[in-house]
Design an enzyme around this catalytic site. Sequence first.
Site, short mmCIF file in Angstrom:
data_model
loop_
_atom_site.label_atom_id
_atom_site.label_comp_id
_atom_site.label_asym_id
_atom_site.label_seq_id
_atom_site.Cartn_x
_atom_site.Cartn_y
_atom_site.Cartn_z
N LYS A 90 10.76 -27.02 34.96
CA LYS A 90 11.87 -26.24 35.13
C LYS A 90 11.78 -24.93 34.34
O LYS A 90 11.28 -24.88 33.47
CB LYS A 90 12.87 -27.16 34.36
CG LYS A 90 14.58 -26.55 34.24
CD LYS A 90 15.18 -26.89 35.65
CE LYS A 90 16.29 -26.00 35.86
NZ LYS A 90 16.12 -24.82 36.70
N LYS A 126 7.74 -21.33 35.18
CA LYS A 126 8.06 -20.27 35.47
C LYS A 126 7.55 -19.57 36.73
O LYS A 126 6.41 -19.94 37.15
CB LYS A 126 7.96 -19.38 34.08
CG LYS A 126 8.67 -18.13 33.79
CD LYS A 126 10.00 -18.42 33.25
CE LYS A 126 11.10 -17.64 33.44
NZ LYS A 126 12.46 -17.70 32.64
N GLY A 165 17.19 -18.46 37.96
CA GLY A 165 17.08 -17.30 37.77
C GLY A 165 16.29 -16.59 36.80
O GLY A 165 16.26 -17.47 35.66
N ASP A 166 16.16 -15.55 36.57
CA ASP A 166 15.70 -14.79 35.36
C ASP A 166 16.15 -13.34 35.85
O ASP A 166 16.72 -13.01 36.76
CB ASP A 166 14.19 -15.16 35.01
CG ASP A 166 13.80 -14.76 33.80
OD1 ASP A 166 14.06 -15.36 32.52
OD2 ASP A 166 13.13 -13.50 33.37
N THR A 210 23.82 -18.72 29.17
CA THR A 210 22.66 -18.16 28.10
C THR A 210 23.09 -17.10 27.08
O THR A 210 22.98 -17.52 25.91
CB THR A 210 21.51 -17.39 28.94
OG1 THR A 210 21.29 -18.06 30.18
CG2 THR A 210 20.41 -16.99 28.18
N SER A 378 21.33 -25.58 33.24
CA SER A 378 20.66 -25.81 34.48
C SER A 378 20.55 -27.26 34.73
O SER A 378 20.64 -27.81 35.66
CB SER A 378 19.43 -25.23 34.61
OG SER A 378 19.63 -23.74 35.12
P1 NDP Z 1 19.10 -9.09 34.34
O1 NDP Z 1 18.08 -8.94 35.45
O2 NDP Z 1 20.42 -9.82 34.60
O3 NDP Z 1 19.37 -8.17 33.13
C1 NDP Z 1 18.12 -7.71 32.63
C2 NDP Z 1 18.43 -6.56 31.68
O4 NDP Z 1 17.51 -5.95 30.80
C3 NDP Z 1 18.88 -5.17 32.41
O5 NDP Z 1 19.81 -4.58 31.74
C4 NDP Z 1 17.75 -4.51 32.60
O6 NDP Z 1 17.81 -3.07 32.82
C5 NDP Z 1 16.98 -4.70 31.20
N1 NDP Z 1 15.59 -4.90 31.32
C6 NDP Z 1 14.73 -5.76 32.10
N2 NDP Z 1 13.52 -5.19 31.95
C7 NDP Z 1 13.29 -4.20 31.09
C8 NDP Z 1 12.47 -3.10 30.57
N3 NDP Z 1 11.23 -3.53 30.88
N4 NDP Z 1 12.87 -2.15 29.76
C9 NDP Z 1 14.15 -2.06 29.33
N5 NDP Z 1 15.10 -2.76 29.82
C10 NDP Z 1 14.83 -3.80 30.57
O7 NDP Z 1 18.19 -10.35 33.37
P2 NDP Z 1 18.75 -11.57 32.43
O8 NDP Z 1 20.00 -10.87 31.70
O9 NDP Z 1 18.89 -12.70 33.33
O10 NDP Z 1 17.42 -11.63 31.66
C11 NDP Z 1 17.38 -10.94 30.21
C12 NDP Z 1 16.50 -11.70 29.41
O11 NDP Z 1 16.84 -12.95 29.07
C13 NDP Z 1 15.03 -11.96 29.72
O12 NDP Z 1 14.07 -11.67 28.76
C14 NDP Z 1 15.02 -13.26 30.41
O13 NDP Z 1 13.73 -13.74 30.49
C15 NDP Z 1 15.86 -13.85 29.20
N6 NDP Z 1 16.74 -15.22 29.74
C16 NDP Z 1 17.36 -15.28 30.71
C17 NDP Z 1 17.93 -16.43 31.08
C18 NDP Z 1 18.93 -16.66 32.39
O14 NDP Z 1 19.56 -17.61 32.54
N7 NDP Z 1 19.05 -15.42 33.17
C19 NDP Z 1 17.85 -17.65 30.37
C20 NDP Z 1 17.12 -17.55 28.97
C21 NDP Z 1 16.48 -16.20 28.79
P3 NDP Z 1 17.46 -2.43 34.12
O15 NDP Z 1 18.45 -2.89 35.10
O16 NDP Z 1 17.50 -0.97 34.01
O17 NDP Z 1 16.24 -3.20 34.53
O1 2IT Z 2 14.02 -18.50 30.41
C1 2IT Z 2 14.85 -19.12 30.89
O2 2IT Z 2 15.31 -20.17 30.23
C2 2IT Z 2 15.67 -18.96 31.96
N1 2IT Z 2 15.38 -18.11 32.76
C3 2IT Z 2 16.53 -20.05 32.57
C4 2IT Z 2 15.67 -21.29 33.54
C5 2IT Z 2 16.43 -22.02 34.21
O3 2IT Z 2 15.84 -23.09 34.85
O4 2IT Z 2 17.74 -22.15 34.16
#
Ligand code: NDP
Ligand code: 2IT
Length: 446
Positions: A90, A126, A165-166, A210, A378
């Site tokens: 997952k 992942k 997603g991520d 999250t 999830s």
């Molecule tokens: P999104 O794509 O929705 O948003 C990502 C955000 O981070 C955007 O504002 C983006 O800006 C910025 N960003 C991404 N890459 C970079 C970079 N290299 N440098 C600067 N800014 C950056 O992703 P999420 O919000 O889903 O994910 C954000 C973080 O949270 C990640 O680390 C992800 O692994 C983690 N995460 C996500 C989960 C989920 O359920 N979605 C669960 C747990 C953790 P820009 O648009 O300019 O790229």
């Molecule tokens: O980093 C994370 O935990 C996620 N992007 C969510 C993973 C999931 O299976 O919901």
Amino acid sequence: MDEKLEPVLAEIERRNAGEMEFHQAAREVLETLGPVIARNPDYAKDSLLERICEPERQIIFRVPWIDDNGKVRMNRGFRVEFNSALGPYKGGLRFHPSVNISIVKFLGFEQIFKNALTGLPIGGGKGGSDFDPRGRSEGEVMRFCQSFMTELYRHIGEYTDVPAGDIGVGQREIGFMFGQYKRITNRYESGVLTGKGLRWGGSRVRTEATGYGTVFFLKRMLEASSKLMEGRRVVVSGSGNVAVYAIEKLQSMGAIVVACSDSDGYVVDDDGIDLALVKDIKEVRRDRISSYADERAGKSRFVKGGSIWDVPCDIALPCATQNELDGKAASTLIKNGMIALAEGANMPCTPDAQRKFREADVLYAPGKASNAGGVATSALEMQQNASRDSWTFAQTEQRLETIMYSIHDRCAETAEDYGMPGNYVAGANIGGFIRVAEAMRALGVI
Ligand code: NDP
Ligand code: 2IT
């Protein structure tokens, strides 16, 4: 590091040459396991540690697609199925040009322990692609997702591997991939992907989970140190899924969020970020955060490039990406009087930053504990799919809140038990590790 663990890390570095992010994630976990091995030497036997650090399976594939001009494009797709001792693999899919095997492996490795901490039956994995969604039309994104799934479908399934997603993958992309999976397999197998829309098998609260979960963890961590959330100035990096819903929950608890960002730069708004405007810019228009400052001229400023961590705050929530907060940024935050930091992103703080937080004795919540609310919800989506049920928002959020508090308490108690009170990094790594290690030992040599 414990002398029994050094050769394990050396072998990981040799076998996975050049994979810097994976080395970083493995080192952080191994560095905290010394006291566990000392108490229970069996965990260092039978190559258990070596096996935990080696993915069960790594899939790399070609993803061809056609852009709006009829030109054939090609990207690389990944799925690392890291550990299935506790349940089906997952973890999310990330679409970002920086994606490579090292990043997918670090994320998959962290996911094992994160998922174990939730107490729910999910293994760790992942995936993703170096596809860059930025500037791509909806048609291009759809064709890419369909091509990606045309290979991925054979590797996943509700009992096998359940992506979500991520970065760069939200409900729209999950929809395109679910549609393609359904066509190819001729099965309405809801439990094969999570993060689905509410009308086609999704769970309430998954979108918010999250960000909300990170704030629930933060609240519990503050309370455990007799500190309050209300009135605190908070800086949240990113403006994507995690950042937006972290801001929403922070504001509902009376905190004042003064800055957020994207990869172009950051905006500061001393009155408190106008979240409706951020949502409109990011979720509806899919535009850049700089337009926030344009629309709140006189009240807000945009700083191109630069470090959002220069903005003085009581609490910091890195919610963008790995290694976005380094030692220098940590020193600035500490100097400015920051009392707590909770990671919404995965591995956003460099080892140097982590060390500075430890030395300064600030509250520090590592992502594999504090951002586990997304994957936990999830797993709740999988439960609803399996029972063909659909829970209310209130009921689902209540489950999320309870899970986050129990993750917090497990980390705090484990750290205390191993003589490192207040060390949430050690608590999370040890707590997650023990659950996985026990299951792996019970299942024979796997
Ligand atoms: P999104 O794509 O929705 O948003 C990502 C955000 O981070 C955007 O504002 C983006 O800006 C910025 N960003 C991404 N890459 C970079 C970079 N290299 N440098 C600067 N800014 C950056 O992703 P999420 O919000 O889903 O994910 C954000 C973080 O949270 C990640 O680390 C992800 O692994 C983690 N995460 C996500 C989960 C989920 O359920 N979605 C669960 C747990 C953790 P820009 O648009 O300019 O790229
Ligand atoms: O980093 C994370 O935990 C996620 N992007 C969510 C993973 C999931 O299976 O919901």
